[in-house]
Design a protein around this motif. Structure first.
Motif, PDB file in Angstrom:
ATOM      1  N   TRP A  55       2.674   8.019  -5.258  1.00 43.75           N
ATOM      2  CA  TRP A  55       3.695   7.856  -4.207  1.00 43.75           C
ATOM      3  C   TRP A  55       3.102   8.101  -2.819  1.00 43.75           C
ATOM      4  N   ILE A  56       2.292   9.160  -2.678  1.00 39.33           N
ATOM      5  CA  ILE A  56       1.668   9.460  -1.381  1.00 39.33           C
ATOM      6  C   ILE A  56       0.716   8.331  -0.968  1.00 39.33           C
ATOM      7  N   THR A  57       0.013   7.766  -1.947  1.00 37.75           N
ATOM      8  CA  THR A  57      -0.864   6.631  -1.647  1.00 37.75           C
ATOM      9  C   THR A  57      -0.063   5.457  -1.097  1.00 37.75           C
ATOM     10  N   GLY A  58       1.112   5.200  -1.691  1.00 42.04           N
ATOM     11  CA  GLY A  58       1.966   4.132  -1.170  1.00 42.04           C
ATOM     12  C   GLY A  58       2.449   4.418   0.236  1.00 42.04           C
ATOM     13  N   ILE A  59       2.813   5.686   0.513  1.00 42.33           N
ATOM     14  CA  ILE A  59       3.246   6.048   1.867  1.00 42.33           C
ATOM     15  C   ILE A  59       2.118   5.820   2.864  1.00 42.33           C
ATOM     16  N   TYR A  60       0.895   6.199   2.462  1.00 38.40           N
ATOM     17  CA  TYR A  60      -0.264   5.992   3.342  1.00 38.40           C
ATOM     18  C   TYR A  60      -0.488   4.500   3.596  1.00 38.40           C
ATOM     19  N   ALA A  61      -0.383   3.699   2.530  1.00 36.68           N
ATOM     20  CA  ALA A  61      -0.557   2.254   2.691  1.00 36.68           C
ATOM     21  C   ALA A  61       0.507   1.672   3.624  1.00 36.68           C
ATOM     22  N   ASN A  62       1.730   2.176   3.517  1.00 37.92           N
ATOM     23  CA  ASN A  62       2.811   1.713   4.390  1.00 37.92           C
ATOM     24  C   ASN A  62       2.506   2.051   5.852  1.00 37.92           C
ATOM     25  N   THR A  63       2.076   3.291   6.081  1.00 38.55           N
ATOM     26  CA  THR A  63       1.761   3.719   7.446  1.00 38.55           C
ATOM     27  C   THR A  63       0.617   2.898   8.029  1.00 38.55           C
TER      28      THR A  63
END
Length: 399
Positions: free
Chosen positions: A153-161
């Motif tokens: 989930w954190i990886t997805g948030i980073y990718a979004n940012t």
């Protein structure tokens, strides 16, 4: 090579997603074969058979092809399918990893509130699965798997940012490129306006001289042939000079990359030639320079030259027969005072409705922070007064 590959992937996102999902599908099919070979669900739940397992796997994986376009819808489909699988007692499959993939898609492409909701749903599904799979009260496996889910989930948030940051950079670059193009267009328009003003000064001055000389020649052709011949010579010289200057300025507008050389812009060193030319046109003119003469930048010299030329041209056009003119230049410590006066008809002279001479004067002087005053003189005649900052003051205002 990598740039072309990236461009191709942007044009065919569905194919790229299918290629990424192919290994996952292969591993999941192997998992189904192993489960079917072992006799179905070890929980004692519903044994849906090989075709049921295959159908379940397709429902869990095929929607991932639309994850880029509809991440929330895809996550809802795979989550509800996994919950239904849990209700009928079918054991977890490798296909169920699609829940994590869909959660990553939501985290990387949606708002933060939807990303948090997807994480909570994934953690709830993980808790339900562990509650049925094991009776071991040790929380270690659940915590480890939960940490893995949070990491995804954190990886997805980073990718979004990062994606939003890159999009903002692209938008900023496009805006900067648009502003650069707009500035280039404005600069080109300003340059064309300047050239048009130069053309006006050249054409107005020389054509006025030609008209005056032609009128004089027509009156003197019978009574004084020699004077008429001199007037025609002046017309010839003036016409050639006007044609040369027009060719030079129009040449600036050429876009074919030609290398033809053109004459430089006139400067104050050519004032004597201008005075001689005006006198030869039939207008007596006196030039007087006072004060400590200072070397002016090329732009200011051209401005002063064109203003004198325009003012004398107006006298030729509107002053009437027998008029004369005087040009006074007074150099001060911070200012150049220019006066061009004549004793012609002044306020009684007809005005051209489409004339742009005075407007051009004001525009030229305004570029250097100066002022122009053009008024009829009491008792007859006209006077043009120009105050032009020079030295450091003029340079700073021009900048």
């Amino acid at each position: 090579m990598f740039g072309r590959l990236r461009a191709w992937s942007r044009r065919h996102p569905r194919i790229v997603d299918a290629l990424w999902l192919a290994p996952f599908l292969l591993i999941s099919l192997v998992n189904i074969l192993v489960i079917v070979d072992s006799g179905g669900s070890p929980w004692g739940g519903l044994n849906i058979g090989p075709w049921g397992f295959l159908g379940l796997g397709l429902v869990l994986t095929v929607p991932l092809l639309w994850l880029r376009k509809c991440p929330l819808t895809v996550f809802a489909i795979v989550s509800l399918t996994s919950f239904g699988q849990w209700l009928i007692g079918v054991q977890p499959l490798v296909f169920n990893v699609s829940v994590l993939i869909a959660m990553y898609g939501v985290a990387s492409r949606c708002l933060l509130r939807w990303a948090v909701a997807a994480l909570m749903v994934a953690e709830l599904g993980l808790a339900l699965s562990f509650g049925r799979i094991t009776t071991d009260p040790e929380p270690g496996p659940f915590i480890t798997t939960s940490v893995f889910v949070v990491t995804v989930w954190i990886t997805g948030i980073y990718a979004n940012t990062r994606r939003r940051y890159l999009e903002s950079l692209e938008e900023r670059a496009e805006r900067a490129e648009h502003e650069r193009d707009q500035q280039a267009r404005l600069a080109a328009a300003a340059e064309r306006t300047r050239i048009a003003r130069e053309l006006h000064d050249v054409v107005a001055h020389n054509v006025s001289v030609i008209i005056v000389q032609a009128d004089g020649a027509s009156y003197a052709i019978n009574s004084n042939p020699e004077q008429a011949r001199k007037a025609m010579e002046t017309i010839s010289v003036t016409g050639r000079q006007a044609l040369a200057e027009m060719r030079r300025m129009v040449g600036v507008l050429r876009t074919d990359g030609g290398t033809e050389d053109y004459a430089p812009q006139p400067s104050l060193s050519q004032l004597g030639e201008l005075m001689d030319h005006v006198r030869a046109s039939g207008l007596p003119v006196d030039l007087r320079i006072t004060g400590a003469v200072k070397e002016l930048p090329g732009g200011e010299q051209l401005t002063v030259y064109r203003i004198i030329q325009e003012a004398l041209t107006n006298t030729l056009k509107h002053g009437g027969p027998g008029s004369s003119a005087a040009v006074e230049m007074e150099y001060g410590s911070r200012e150049l005072l220019l006066r061009v006066t004549d004793d012609g008809r002044g306020a009684a002279a007809p005005r051209s409705p489409d004339g742009h001479g005075l407007v051009g004067m004001r525009e030229r002087v305004a570029m250097f922070g100066g002022s122009v005053e053009a008024v009829p003189r009491p008792g007859g005649g006209f006077q043009v007064t120009v105050r032009l900052p020079i030295g450091e003051t003029g340079a700073s205002r021009a900048a």
